[in-house]
Each structure stands twice: as structure tokens, then as C-alpha cells.
Design an enzyme around this catalytic site. Structure first.
Site, mmCIF file in Angstrom:
data_model
loop_
_atom_site.group_PDB
_atom_site.id
_atom_site.type_symbol
_atom_site.label_atom_id
_atom_site.label_comp_id
_atom_site.label_asym_id
_atom_site.label_seq_id
_atom_site.Cartn_x
_atom_site.Cartn_y
_atom_site.Cartn_z
ATOM 1 N N GLY A 66 46.457 41.104 36.969
ATOM 2 C CA GLY A 66 46.265 39.775 36.407
ATOM 3 C C GLY A 66 46.560 39.701 34.924
ATOM 4 O O GLY A 66 47.171 38.743 34.446
ATOM 5 N N PHE A 67 46.162 40.726 34.182
ATOM 6 C CA PHE A 67 46.417 40.735 32.738
ATOM 7 C C PHE A 67 47.908 40.633 32.459
ATOM 8 O O PHE A 67 48.350 39.905 31.574
ATOM 9 C CB PHE A 67 45.849 42.010 32.112
ATOM 10 N N ASP A 112 41.747 38.063 38.298
ATOM 11 C CA ASP A 112 40.937 37.368 37.302
ATOM 12 C C ASP A 112 41.848 36.819 36.230
ATOM 13 O O ASP A 112 43.034 37.148 36.176
ATOM 14 C CB ASP A 112 39.889 38.305 36.688
ATOM 15 N N GLN A 137 34.064 37.554 32.884
ATOM 16 C CA GLN A 137 34.896 37.020 31.806
ATOM 17 C C GLN A 137 34.036 36.122 30.916
ATOM 18 O O GLN A 137 32.843 36.355 30.795
ATOM 19 C CB GLN A 137 36.106 36.285 32.394
ATOM 20 N N ASP A 183 44.191 48.029 39.509
ATOM 21 C CA ASP A 183 43.986 46.754 38.842
ATOM 22 C C ASP A 183 44.831 45.704 39.561
ATOM 23 O O ASP A 183 45.893 46.010 40.097
ATOM 24 C CB ASP A 183 44.407 46.891 37.376
ATOM 25 N N ASP A 212 39.727 52.615 30.418
ATOM 26 C CA ASP A 212 41.119 53.012 30.626
ATOM 27 C C ASP A 212 41.963 52.500 29.467
ATOM 28 O O ASP A 212 41.625 51.495 28.835
ATOM 29 C CB ASP A 212 41.661 52.410 31.932
#
EC number: 2.4.2.29
Length: 375
Positions: free
Chosen positions: A93-94, A144, A190, A90, A267
């Protein structure tokens, strides 16, 4: 690359497989979270025995904790970790956007302050791809913006547009990759919880024709009904020829509903996280091992489980370890919960193959109340 073996007769659930550089991944697939290249408290051997062929690692954390140059010296993340199966990485970004007071977004990327030492950094979409290329990631996720539930339309629209632009630049980077690197790029859709933004995001991403599609920005604190509404809406817009990945879900009831809507990969670190509070996944629901009723319980947590805990130790002993905050208790409980998740996915695959998914899903969800989980 991606093949479907069986579609459920009545629903969108399906069984198939994804061929990746480090081996075949059967779907539906639960992907354990190994943020820094390993699951907390678990040996790789535990995952290998479970035939886990895909683990998630986090670019943000690896970049800050380890550094790209170290991975480069080892010629990739697989060599560094001695994990010979697949990695999905990943972008992180989160995590970056969860620190709203430590970051600033522009059209090319995000400036942020490390939560570890306060140092300043800048992630661009091209840079994130380059890092994951150095990792040798089998599935690459682009940078993102995962926007929070409850923001207004204009803000959601801005973040959706930026995410699409980053996806486009990442896709261009993937076309100029180094020779011999065969990792797959899964682009992220998104749109927050506005259907017109979701539709536009998905259509824009589909035009780029990446090997796989991820649905991001759900399960971020919204009501369950809103989550299911956006999940179903998004699914209907994604072609069946693409593997579908919903990011950040992993509790049994969320997984069953995602598979019902045709999702292939998911996940979550929840199975490991809930062990800190002594919560164990069982076929009869969540077992809270810290309760007094288990203090002198000599029985095993679950009879049909072959994890180390269920083969050797009693409920009473595990309760003692958890209440005493002994690390061994967390290790045992984590191994059990991961065993449980893989066994559940195996049962789901079998139910789909036998055209019995509806009965399985209905009977299973009766055992699990929503309040037992913290997605």
C-alpha cells in the site's frame, strides 16, 4: 504465540519471542527487506548464518513482477524462493499511495496504474489477503492508506476511516482462510499526526483482536520530535500482550528509540540503500568509505566484525570498488551493514537482559549524529 522473557526495569524495552509457522523469531527483531523474495546482492545463506528468521517481501512488487499464478504453481513463496524461514508480506500500500498521480481510492480498495508497464489494476482488502494466503505468508499485513505528513485533518480522518474499514474486511477474510494455513494477521493503525485519530484507529483495531498490531504512517518525512511524540502516544494505547511492529524504520538511532518505547519489530531497506553511496555502519558511527583518507588504508572496516568484507578485504580495496561502481563493492558493503544490524540487535537484547539498556542507549547514541542518517 507471543511471550515476553524480560522487561526492562526502567523503560518499556523488552526481550521475548514470537512463534511463527516457520520458526521462532526473537524480539526485538530487525527485519531485512527482501522486496521480491531476496535481499539485493545477498545470498539467503548470509541471512541464515546470521540466524535471520524473518524477512519482509512486498505483495505489490511480487504481484506486478512475478504474478500470483506463478507463486501458486510453486505452492507458496517459501518453495519458490527456497527460503525456509518466515516471511512477512506487506500489502504494498505504501508503494501504491506514493504514486499519487497513478491511483484512485474508493471504499473497497485502490485502482492504480503499474509503474512498470502502465497496466491498470485494482487492489481490494480481501484480494490482498487472498494473495498473501497463496504466498503462504507467516505474517500478513492488510491494505492500508499511509498518508503523508502535512495533510489536513479532514483528509487524514477520511484515510483513517477507510483503513479501519479495510482492516475489518481483512479480519473477516482471515476467519475464512483455507484449511491448514496458519499465518498471523497484524492489523495496521493509522491516524496521521493527529492524536485523536490515532487513538480512535488503535481502539477500533484492538476491537478486532488480531494477533499483532502495527503502527503505520510514521517516519514519512515528519520532524524527529513529531515522530517520537506519535510513537510514544501510540505505544501507550497498545496492550503489552500484543507484539508491536513499527513499519519502515531501521536506522540505529530510530531502532533504539523504538525499543525504548516498547516496539518489538521493525524493518527498513536503509542498511542496504546507503551502501550505494559507500556508507558503512560501524561502532564508531557512519564510515563514508569514498573519502580520500581511505584510498591507501590497509586496515579492515571493523575489527570485531566477521562479515566477508571485514575478514578479507581492506578499506582501500572497498573504496576502489565503490568509486568504480563495481557491483562486488555493493555486495560486500551490504553484507557488512546487515551483519552490523544483527550484531546491534544482539547487543540490545543482552543489555535489556542485564538491566543495562539505559547505559547502552545513551553511550551508543553519542556516536551517531542524526545527520548521518536518512531514514
Amino acid at each position: 504465540m507471543f511471550s515476553v522473557i524480560k522487561n526492562d526495569k526502567h523503560f518499556n524495552a523488552r526481550v521475548g519471542f514470537l512463534n511463527l509457522p516457520h520458526g521462532r523469531v526473537d524480539i526485538p527483531c530487525f527485519m531485512p527487506v527482501g522486496t521480491l523474495g531476496a535481499m539485493k546482492g545477498l545470498k539467503h545463506a548470509v541471512l541464515e548464518k546470521l540466524e535471520c528468521n524473518l524477512m519482509l517481501a512486498n505483495t505489490y512488487h511480487l504481484y506486478l513482477r512475478l504474478g500470483i499464478k506463478t507463486v501458486e504453481k510453486y505452492v507458496g513463496l517459501h518453495n519458490f524462493t527456497i527460503w525456509n524461514k518466515n516471511f512477512l508480506t506487506d500489502s504494498g500500500g505504501f508503494r501504491v499511495f506514493s504514486f499519487s498521480d497513478l491511483r484512485k481510492i474508493d471504499l473497497k480498495g485502490v485502482h492504480f496504474k503499474s509503474h512498470i508497464d502502465g497496466s491498470y489494476h485494482y487492489f481490494t482488502s480481501e484480494g490482498i489477503f487472498a494473495m498473501q494466503e497463496i504466498f503462504g505468508s507467516d505474517i500478513i499485513m492488510p491494505l492500508d492508506i499511509c498518508s503523508s505528513y502535512g495533510i489536513d485533518y479532514n483528509e487524514a480522518n477520511l484515510y483513517t476511516n477507510i483503513t479501519t474499514n479495510w482492516a475489518s474486511s481483512t479480519f473477516k477474510s482471515s476467519k475464512n482462510r483455507k484449511e491448514g494455513y496458519n499465518g498471523l494477521l497484524f492489523l495496521i493503525t493509522q491516524g496521521n499526526f493527529f492524536k485523536d485519530l490515532r487513538k480512535r484507529s488503535i481502539n477500533d483495531i484492538l476491537e478486532l483482536d488480531s494477533p499483532g498490531i502495527a503502527i503505520g504512517g510514521i517516519s514519512v518525512g515528519e520532524p524527529r520530535e513529531k515522530y517520537l511524540e506519535i510513537l510514544e502516544y501510540s505505544f501507550l494505547l497498545i496492550p503489552k500482550e500484543k507484539p508491536r511492529y513499527v513499519m519502515g524504520i531501521g536506522t540505529p538511532h530510530y531502532i533504539l528509540n523504538a525499543i525504548y518505547y516498547g516496539i518489538d519489530i521493525f524493518d527498513c531497506f536503509n542498511p542496504a540503500r546507503i551502501t550505494r553511496h559507500g556508507s558503512l555502519l560501524t561502532d564508531n558511527g557512519i564510515m563514508c568509505i569514498g573519502r580520500k583518507e581511505y584510498k591507501d588504508d590497509t586496515s579492515k572496516v571493523e575489527k570485531n566484525c566477521i562479515c566477508t568484507l571485514c575478514k578479507r578485504y581492506s578499506r582501500g580495496y572497498l573504496r576502489h570498488l565503490i568509486k568504480s561502481k563495481e557491483l562486488f563493492g555493493i555486495v560486500l558493503a551490504s553484507e557488512h551493514n546487515i551483519h552490523y544490524m544483527f550484531r546491534l540487535i544482539s547487543k540490545i537484547r543482552a543489555a535489556i537482559l542485564n538491566d543495562d539498556f539505559l547505559n547502552f542507549r545513551t553511550s551508543y547514541l553519542k556516536k551517531y549524529e542524526e545527520e548521518n542518517f536518512d531514514e
